[in-house]
Design an enzyme around this catalytic site. Sequence first.
Site, short mmCIF file in Angstrom:
data_model
loop_
_atom_site.label_atom_id
_atom_site.label_comp_id
_atom_site.label_asym_id
_atom_site.label_seq_id
_atom_site.Cartn_x
_atom_site.Cartn_y
_atom_site.Cartn_z
N LYS A 10 0.80 -1.23 0.00
CA LYS A 10 0.00 0.00 0.00
C LYS A 10 0.84 1.28 0.00
CE LYS A 10 -4.05 -2.09 2.29
NZ LYS A 10 -5.08 -1.87 3.32
N TYR A 50 -12.62 -2.03 -3.84
CA TYR A 50 -13.15 -2.03 -2.47
C TYR A 50 -14.67 -1.89 -2.42
CZ TYR A 50 -8.51 -1.89 -0.27
OH TYR A 50 -7.24 -2.20 0.18
N PHE A 58 -15.50 4.27 6.69
CA PHE A 58 -14.14 4.61 6.30
C PHE A 58 -13.89 4.49 4.79
CE2 PHE A 58 -14.17 0.14 7.75
CZ PHE A 58 -13.68 -0.50 6.62
N ARG A 86 -1.70 -14.28 4.99
CA ARG A 86 -2.39 -13.60 6.10
C ARG A 86 -1.58 -13.70 7.38
NH1 ARG A 86 -7.25 -11.81 4.88
NH2 ARG A 86 -8.17 -11.93 6.95
N THR A 92 -5.14 -6.95 10.88
CA THR A 92 -5.45 -5.69 10.17
C THR A 92 -4.99 -4.47 10.95
OG1 THR A 92 -7.39 -6.75 9.20
CG2 THR A 92 -7.32 -4.34 9.12
N ARG A 103 2.69 -6.11 9.38
CA ARG A 103 1.95 -4.98 9.97
C ARG A 103 2.52 -4.58 11.32
NH1 ARG A 103 -3.63 -7.43 7.71
NH2 ARG A 103 -3.89 -6.12 5.86
N ASN A 113 -2.05 0.41 6.71
CA ASN A 113 -1.54 -0.85 7.27
C ASN A 113 -0.66 -1.65 6.30
OD1 ASN A 113 -3.59 -1.73 5.64
ND2 ASN A 113 -4.57 -3.04 7.17
N HIS A 116 -2.33 -5.36 1.69
CA HIS A 116 -3.62 -6.04 1.57
C HIS A 116 -3.35 -7.46 1.12
CE1 HIS A 116 -7.64 -7.17 0.25
NE2 HIS A 116 -7.03 -7.67 -0.82
N GLU A 127 -9.80 -10.92 -7.21
CA GLU A 127 -8.85 -9.81 -7.08
C GLU A 127 -7.69 -9.94 -8.07
OE1 GLU A 127 -9.85 -8.96 -2.36
OE2 GLU A 127 -7.89 -9.76 -2.89
P1 CMP Z 1 -7.68 -4.27 3.46
O1 CMP Z 1 -7.28 -5.70 3.69
O2 CMP Z 1 -7.00 -3.58 2.34
O3 CMP Z 1 -9.26 -4.22 3.22
C1 CMP Z 1 -10.08 -3.15 3.67
C2 CMP Z 1 -9.29 -2.12 4.36
O4 CMP Z 1 -10.03 -1.18 5.07
C3 CMP Z 1 -8.42 -2.77 5.43
O5 CMP Z 1 -7.37 -3.47 4.78
C4 CMP Z 1 -8.02 -1.58 6.28
O6 CMP Z 1 -6.79 -1.00 5.88
C5 CMP Z 1 -9.15 -0.61 6.00
N1 CMP Z 1 -9.86 -0.34 7.25
C6 CMP Z 1 -10.47 -1.24 8.02
N2 CMP Z 1 -11.01 -0.63 9.09
C7 CMP Z 1 -10.71 0.67 8.99
C8 CMP Z 1 -10.98 1.81 9.77
N3 CMP Z 1 -11.67 1.72 10.91
N4 CMP Z 1 -10.52 3.01 9.34
C9 CMP Z 1 -9.83 3.09 8.17
N5 CMP Z 1 -9.55 2.04 7.38
C10 CMP Z 1 -9.98 0.85 7.79
#
Ligand code: CMP
Length: 139
Positions: A10, A50, A58, A86, A92, A103, A113, A116, A127
């Site tokens: 990312k 997404y 968010f 994972r 996450t 992470r 983070n 993905h 994907e």
């Molecule tokens: P990802 O695996 O890319 O898929 C969805 C993304 O949403 C997740 O990783 C997080 O980076 C993001 N995400 C999840 N919860 C929040 C949150 N509370 N605020 C901002 N981003 C979020």
Amino acid sequence: AIQRTFSIIKPDATKRNLTGKIIAKFEDAGLRIVASKRIHMTREQAEGFYAVHKERPFFGELVDFMISEPVVVQVLEGEDAIAKNREVMGATNPADAAPGTIRKEFALSIGENSVHGSDAPETAAEEIKYFFKDEEIVG
Ligand code: CMP
């Protein structure tokens, strides 16, 4: 079984020059990089990718972040690649991520983070197809 999974390095990570360190974590875990490209996602691409999160509070922040800097999209292949990836990524929220995970070491927050990874075989297939043509994947 041998699986393929989809990964994104990312914007927070590409911006801090962490691409190589993150790829090393994948390779050290036995995952092979069978496709890779650096792209700057368009808003339409990020919103489509997404789409499942579009009702979340968010969503706007997530899309703005994902188009803020280039990303590296990859296909990772290996034994149980989806679960293995994972595991290497960690939780996450970096505050919950185990020591040694990507992470834990690199992520800045739940949004920024660093990586993905697909969560299941069906989403992995979707994907991968969203970003790669068959001939761009070289196993
Ligand atoms: P990802 O695996 O890319 O898929 C969805 C993304 O949403 C997740 O990783 C997080 O980076 C993001 N995400 C999840 N919860 C929040 C949150 N509370 N605020 C901002 N981003 C979020």
